[in-house]
Design a protein around this motif. Structure first.
Motif, PDB file in Angstrom:
ATOM      1  N   THR A 417       0.851  -1.177   0.000  1.00 23.33           N
ATOM      2  CA  THR A 417       0.000   0.000   0.000  1.00 23.33           C
ATOM      3  C   THR A 417       0.890   1.231   0.000  1.00 23.33           C
ATOM      4  O   THR A 417       2.115   1.123   0.134  1.00 23.33           O
ATOM      5  N   SER A 418       0.291   2.413  -0.167  1.00 24.33           N
ATOM      6  CA  SER A 418       1.087   3.631  -0.308  1.00 24.33           C
ATOM      7  C   SER A 418       0.527   4.754   0.549  1.00 24.33           C
ATOM      8  O   SER A 418      -0.647   4.766   0.914  1.00 24.33           O
ATOM      9  N   ALA A 419       1.417   5.710   0.855  1.00 24.51           N
ATOM     10  CA  ALA A 419       1.041   6.950   1.514  1.00 24.51           C
ATOM     11  C   ALA A 419       1.917   8.047   0.936  1.00 24.51           C
ATOM     12  O   ALA A 419       2.993   7.772   0.387  1.00 24.51           O
ATOM     13  N   GLN A 420       1.468   9.303   1.045  1.00 21.05           N
ATOM     14  CA  GLN A 420       2.320  10.399   0.609  1.00 21.05           C
ATOM     15  C   GLN A 420       3.620  10.368   1.412  1.00 21.05           C
ATOM     16  O   GLN A 420       3.620  10.113   2.611  1.00 21.05           O
ATOM     17  N   GLY A 421       4.735  10.643   0.718  1.00 22.07           N
ATOM     18  CA  GLY A 421       6.035  10.543   1.346  1.00 22.07           C
ATOM     19  C   GLY A 421       6.704  11.890   1.530  1.00 22.07           C
ATOM     20  O   GLY A 421       6.049  12.928   1.665  1.00 22.07           O
ATOM     21  N   GLU A 422       8.035  11.871   1.498  1.00 22.70           N
ATOM     22  CA  GLU A 422       8.814  13.081   1.718  1.00 22.70           C
ATOM     23  C   GLU A 422       8.745  13.991   0.496  1.00 22.70           C
ATOM     24  O   GLU A 422       8.494  13.552  -0.620  1.00 22.70           O
ATOM     25  N   GLY A 423       9.029  15.266   0.716  1.00 23.94           N
ATOM     26  CA  GLY A 423       9.045  16.232  -0.377  1.00 23.94           C
ATOM     27  C   GLY A 423       7.652  16.724  -0.714  1.00 23.94           C
ATOM     28  O   GLY A 423       6.721  16.639   0.088  1.00 23.94           O
ATOM     29  N   GLU A 424       7.504  17.273  -1.903  1.00 26.26           N
ATOM     30  CA  GLU A 424       6.212  17.787  -2.344  1.00 26.26           C
ATOM     31  C   GLU A 424       5.193  16.647  -2.412  1.00 26.26           C
ATOM     32  O   GLU A 424       5.568  15.485  -2.598  1.00 26.26           O
ATOM     33  N   PRO A 425       3.904  16.950  -2.286  1.00 24.30           N
ATOM     34  CA  PRO A 425       2.892  15.900  -2.483  1.00 24.30           C
ATOM     35  C   PRO A 425       3.010  15.297  -3.883  1.00 24.30           C
ATOM     36  O   PRO A 425       3.264  16.015  -4.856  1.00 24.30           O
ATOM     37  N   ASN A 426       2.833  13.984  -3.962  1.00 22.08           N
ATOM     38  CA  ASN A 426       2.852  13.349  -5.276  1.00 22.08           C
ATOM     39  C   ASN A 426       1.649  13.855  -6.070  1.00 22.08           C
ATOM     40  O   ASN A 426       0.513  13.749  -5.617  1.00 22.08           O
ATOM     41  N   PRO A 427       1.851  14.444  -7.260  1.00 23.63           N
ATOM     42  CA  PRO A 427       0.748  15.126  -7.942  1.00 23.63           C
ATOM     43  C   PRO A 427      -0.248  14.159  -8.560  1.00 23.63           C
ATOM     44  O   PRO A 427       0.112  13.086  -9.037  1.00 23.63           O
ATOM     45  N   SER A 428      -1.524  14.554  -8.534  1.00 25.80           N
ATOM     46  CA  SER A 428      -2.553  13.778  -9.237  1.00 25.80           C
ATOM     47  C   SER A 428      -2.773  14.306 -10.644  1.00 25.80           C
ATOM     48  O   SER A 428      -3.424  13.662 -11.461  1.00 25.80           O
ATOM     49  N   HIS A 429      -2.265  15.517 -10.918  1.00 26.97           N
ATOM     50  CA  HIS A 429      -2.277  16.035 -12.286  1.00 26.97           C
ATOM     51  C   HIS A 429      -1.118  17.002 -12.431  1.00 26.97           C
ATOM     52  O   HIS A 429      -0.593  17.529 -11.444  1.00 26.97           O
ATOM     53  N   LEU A 430      -0.693  17.233 -13.672  1.00 34.19           N
ATOM     54  CA  LEU A 430       0.406  18.148 -13.956  1.00 34.19           C
ATOM     55  C   LEU A 430      -0.104  19.250 -14.870  1.00 34.19           C
ATOM     56  O   LEU A 430      -0.483  18.984 -16.017  1.00 34.19           O
ATOM     57  N   PRO A 431      -0.139  20.506 -14.409  1.00 32.93           N
ATOM     58  CA  PRO A 431      -0.607  21.602 -15.266  1.00 32.93           C
ATOM     59  C   PRO A 431       0.171  21.682 -16.587  1.00 32.93           C
ATOM     60  O   PRO A 431      -0.414  21.959 -17.636  1.00 32.93           O
ATOM     61  N   GLY A 432       1.485  21.435 -16.536  1.00 30.28           N
ATOM     62  CA  GLY A 432       2.277  21.464 -17.762  1.00 30.28           C
ATOM     63  C   GLY A 432       1.850  20.406 -18.752  1.00 30.28           C
ATOM     64  O   GLY A 432       1.927  20.609 -19.980  1.00 30.28           O
ATOM     65  N   ALA A 433       1.380  19.257 -18.242  1.00 31.62           N
ATOM     66  CA  ALA A 433       0.888  18.197 -19.132  1.00 31.62           C
ATOM     67  C   ALA A 433      -0.369  18.660 -19.863  1.00 31.62           C
ATOM     68  O   ALA A 433      -0.559  18.378 -21.054  1.00 31.62           O
ATOM     69  N   HIS A 434      -1.244  19.367 -19.149  1.00 27.49           N
ATOM     70  CA  HIS A 434      -2.463  19.864 -19.786  1.00 27.49           C
ATOM     71  C   HIS A 434      -2.138  20.892 -20.864  1.00 27.49           C
ATOM     72  O   HIS A 434      -2.731  20.876 -21.954  1.00 27.49           O
ATOM     73  N   LEU A 435      -1.188  21.780 -20.584  1.00 24.86           N
ATOM     74  CA  LEU A 435      -0.786  22.759 -21.587  1.00 24.86           C
ATOM     75  C   LEU A 435      -0.240  22.070 -22.833  1.00 24.86           C
ATOM     76  O   LEU A 435      -0.569  22.450 -23.966  1.00 24.86           O
ATOM     77  N   ALA A 436       0.601  21.070 -22.617  1.00 23.83           N
ATOM     78  CA  ALA A 436       1.189  20.358 -23.750  1.00 23.83           C
ATOM     79  C   ALA A 436       0.121  19.640 -24.563  1.00 23.83           C
ATOM     80  O   ALA A 436       0.116  19.687 -25.804  1.00 23.83           O
ATOM     81  N   ALA A 437      -0.814  18.956 -23.879  1.00 18.24           N
ATOM     82  CA  ALA A 437      -1.872  18.227 -24.593  1.00 18.24           C
ATOM     83  C   ALA A 437      -2.720  19.173 -25.424  1.00 18.24           C
ATOM     84  O   ALA A 437      -3.104  18.863 -26.568  1.00 18.24           O
TER      85      ALA A 437
END
Length: 548
Positions: A417-437
């Motif tokens: 199983t998983s939980a959020q770890g160290e550093g920034e939250p693991n993203p559920s979406h990437l704004p840059g990905a939307h711009l590229a698409a």
């Protein structure tokens, strides 16, 4: 070695494991490889992704293909299966990461990693037959270049380095890479089905290089055997227990002994095995850092799809990945394709919904779009000739985010199983990905004259990103408080056990990690002594003494 069935047992046959198989055999060790998946000849691969028995890995229901899919609460993982591991269904793409990877805080104090790994990247490129730039041009490559220009990042556009034998399309020639010691090769036909399995023989899978050469030196490979236990022996060495992959009954449980064990089962397989061995006490001194700094390469899979096949664009013609650009300094975008007929992965695609909203808001945006444009939504969602109507955008970041993996009991069985770890939250979406698409969709529509739209994925709608590059969780560290393996990839507390796959990678590379896994394994194996020779590596006690 006297007293053991094998000098070294290797678990898995992916990039790191294959390096270990060849380099240890060349140093005189007796090497045996256990691989959970089957062995494929070129003609054995599925013709399209709809041949589920040859494409998907679900052995309990008779599917012994190349594509694994795993689900955790915070990510859906795509991985490989078979002799050759992820090289069988990866996109042949072999980038080196940028400085941020080598300077990550997890390992930057241990070495000048960029300089330390440079000669091993060179070796890995030679062994994997890297072509520095994809040599063909077509409408997809132009669409990507134009989209980069539209986003103001045209200077970052480049052709991808790929591991493919191009030669003359369809023409078979004697081994062109290793002086005739490797298998015959056939020139790439640009069929687009690299990630379903190359039936042509052009893709430089590990079965064509490292593993083929290792077997010539005496390495033995046993497919369809799943390792279920690695247990420390009281007198030294390890017992390795396997069962028949996918068997409900007659599992043919068998145990062999080895002086040393190398784990190269991919991040999912290696982490699962180590967690279970820690839980059972089979490897009692495993670090409590196990599972920490598990990475997803901070990925998203978005893209663009047209309502019908655009005339003259040939979106499905070429190798799987051919170009890339950077939306910003840490966000890397690649075009991805499947060949004609391979439309199964289209089932994961849906409308692109704004991120940063709660689940009901995302679902509401999806439903609202469908109600406003029902016919267009149906046409975009159709799987008919999906691979010929679209461009997948694979987006990766060097962001410092992570998950922490652990075991929990489900119906009495231990599962990851998983939980959020160290550093920034693991993203559920990437704004840059939307711009590229969106930029890719606009250019595709302009080039093809057919309405097109940016697309996301169903897992993203539900806040669960997709990754094809699952990394970390048994990372390199200067001590067992901060990681699972030492700088020579020996497991802290169990120095006869080694991790050489993606589980040891300590940071998000922001590019396809296959070349980095290979280079890190080349470096680790270069330090092994020849069989029966003195080991020049410092002991783990000496490493800890140096830090104190």
């Amino acid at each position: 070695m006297t007293g053991f069935d094998h000098d070294v047992v290797i678990v898995g046959s992916g990039f790191g494991a294959s390096v270990a198989a060849l380099r240890l055999a060349s140093k005189g060790y007796g090497v045996h490889v256990f691989e959970a998946g089957r062995r494929f000849e070129d003609a054995d691969f599925a013709k399209t992704s709809w041949n589920l028995r040859r494409y998907l890995w679900a052995p309990a229901i008779g599917c012994f293909g190349v594509q694994r899919i795993h689900k955790l609460p915070h990510v859906m993982v795509l991985a490989g299966a078979g002799v050759g591991g992820g090289s069988l269904n990866y996109a042949n793409t072999l980038y080196e990461p940028g400085p941020a990877f080598f300077e990550d805080r997890q390992w930057r104090g241990l070495a000048d990693w960029e300089a330390e790994l440079a000669p091993h990247y060179a070796t890995a490129k030679r062994m994997l037959g890297v072509v520095a730039e994809y040599p063909h041009s077509g409408p997809v490559e132009q669409i990507m270049a134009d989209a980069a220009d539209d986003l103001g990042v045209g200077d970052t556009f480049r052709r991808a380095p790929v591991g493919v034998w191009f030669g003359r399309p369809g023409e078979t020639v004697p081994d062109p890479f290793f002086g005739g010691d490797g298998p015959d090769r056939t020139g790439c036909t640009l069929c687009g089905n690299c990630m379903v399995g190359c039936r042509v023989g052009a893709k430089n899978t590990l079965a064509k290089n490292y593993l083929a050469l290792a077997e010539r030196l005496g390495t033995t490979i046993e497919p369809l055997r799943t390792v279920v236990e690695v247990r420390e022996r009281p007198g030294g060495g390890f017992d390795v227990t396997t069962v028949r992959s996918g068997a409900w009954f007659g599992r043919a449980r068998r145990t062999v002994s080895a002086e040393q064990v190398v784990l190269g089962a991919g991040t999912w397989g290696t982490q699962q095995l180590l967690h279970r061995m820690k839980d059972s006490g089979a490897l009692p001194r495993l670090s409590d850092a196990l599972g920490r700094l598990t990475r997803t390469n901070s990925e998203a899979l978005d893209g663009a799809v047209a309502v019908s096949v655009p005339d003259g664009l040939g979106l499905a013609s070429g190798v799987a990945i051919t170009t890339s650009f950077h939306v910003d300094e840490r966000t890397h975008v690649e075009n991805v394709r499947y060949g004609p007929g391979s439309n199964l992965m289209g089932m994961l695609a849906t409308g692109l919904v704004p991120g940063g909203r709660p689940l009901l808001g995302r679902l509401g945006a999806l439903v609202g779009g469908a109600l406003r444009h029902p016919i267009t939504t149906l046409r975009l969602s159709s799987l008919h000739r999906w691979s010929e109507r679209g461009i997948i955008a694979l987006v990766m970041q060097t962001a410092d985010n992570s998950l922490t993996l652990s075991l929990r009991r489900r119906f009495g069985r231990p599962v990851l199983t998983s939980a959020q770890g160290e550093g920034e939250p693991n993203p559920s979406h990437l704004p840059g990905a939307h711009l590229a698409a969106q930029a890719i969709a606009a250019r595709m529509q302009a080039a093809g004259g057919v309405p097109a739209a940016a697309r996301g994925s169903w897992p993203e709608v539900f806040g669960i990103p997709l990754t094809a590059h699952f990394l970390g969780g048994a990372v390199v560290a200067g001590d067992p408080e901060h990681g699972v393996v030492d700088p020579f990839h020996r497991v802290w507390g169990h120095p006869g056990l080694h991790v050489v796959d993606g589980a040891a990678v300590p940071a998000n590379p922001g590019v396809n990690p296959s070349l980095t896994i290979t280079a890190m394994a080349e470096r680790a194996l270069s330090y092994w002594p020849r069989r029966s020779a003195a080991d020049a590596r410092p002991t783990q006690e000496e490493l800890l003494a140096e830090r104190s």
